[in-house]
Design a protein around this motif. Structure first.
Motif: not given
Length: 227
Positions: A193-203, A213-218
């Protein structure tokens, strides 16, 4: 937030459709005696306040598929407002206002605003809209606050009762982790969950920087509400 999760899971707003999260203020340089790190890469309102609200939305809606964002830097320099260095200025190296649209894998959408450029403070605006009602959740950076529901056609909000909890709740995640280890079940504040939220913020950061538009794959498995 537990009460808000249960209200959504129990169908009290119908099918969840969308959410709005607003976090606005004039910036932590007003009160922090060493505020430079808030305005360096890895900081800014997105990475400082975003984790609270984006995690709450992730638990409510599940993983994000893609984001689209814009960002601006309101002031090139800021002045320290308290402590022995009060009055000294420092450079701002990150966006201080970020607006993003999020699309979730299950079809919901969310609009989020994270800003250090607003003279009107607002840190408790998190609304989830469904097919039959809207839920106003408390500030996910705290562990208290009202949970309110407004059904279609009703003129006023109804407050949903919440359980009495300790004023300081930041140890709840550690307690849940320990209980999960003892009972052999996954704990709720997971690394996925934490890694996904970091991915979302980075995206969000990348989308604003590149205008695309940026995809989130995690992904992650949504945790059950805390019992």
């Amino acid at each position: 937030m537990r009460t808000a999760y249960r209200a959504v899971a129990d169908g009290r707003i119908g099918t969840p459709l969308s959410a709005i999260a607003l976090v606005q203020g004039a910036g932590p340089q007003r009160w922090h005696p060493e505020p430079e790190f808030f305005f360096q890469p890895g900081g800014g309102p997105l990475f400082d306040m975003g984790p609270y609200y984006l995690t709450a939305l992730a638990v409510l809606f599940g993983p994000v598929n893609r984001v689209s964002a814009v960002a601006r830097t309101g002031f090139a320099e800021r002045a320290i407002g308290s402590g022995p260095r009060a009055g000294q200025t420092f450079r701002v190296d990150v966006p201080t206002h970020v607006t993003a649209l999020l699309e979730y894998a299950d079809g919901q959408v969310a609009t989020v605003v994270f800003s250090f450029d607003s003279q009107v403070p607002r840190q408790n605006f998190l609304e989830i809209t469904g097919t039959t009602a809207t839920l106003a959740a408390p500030n996910p950076n705290t562990f208290a606050g009202p949970v309110r529901l407004r059904r279609a056609g009703e003129p006023d909000w109804t407050t949903i009762p919440t359980p009495d909890l300790p004023d300081e709740g930041r140890g709840l995640g550690v307690c849940d982790l320990a209980h999960g280890i003892r009972t052999g079940r996954p704990h709720r504040a997971s690394g996925e969950l934490a890694a996904h939220v970091v991915d979302v913020m980075t995206a969000i950061h990348d989308s604003a920087a590149h205008g695309a538009v940026t995809a989130v794959t995690s992904t992650f498995t949504r945790p059950d509400p805390l019992t």
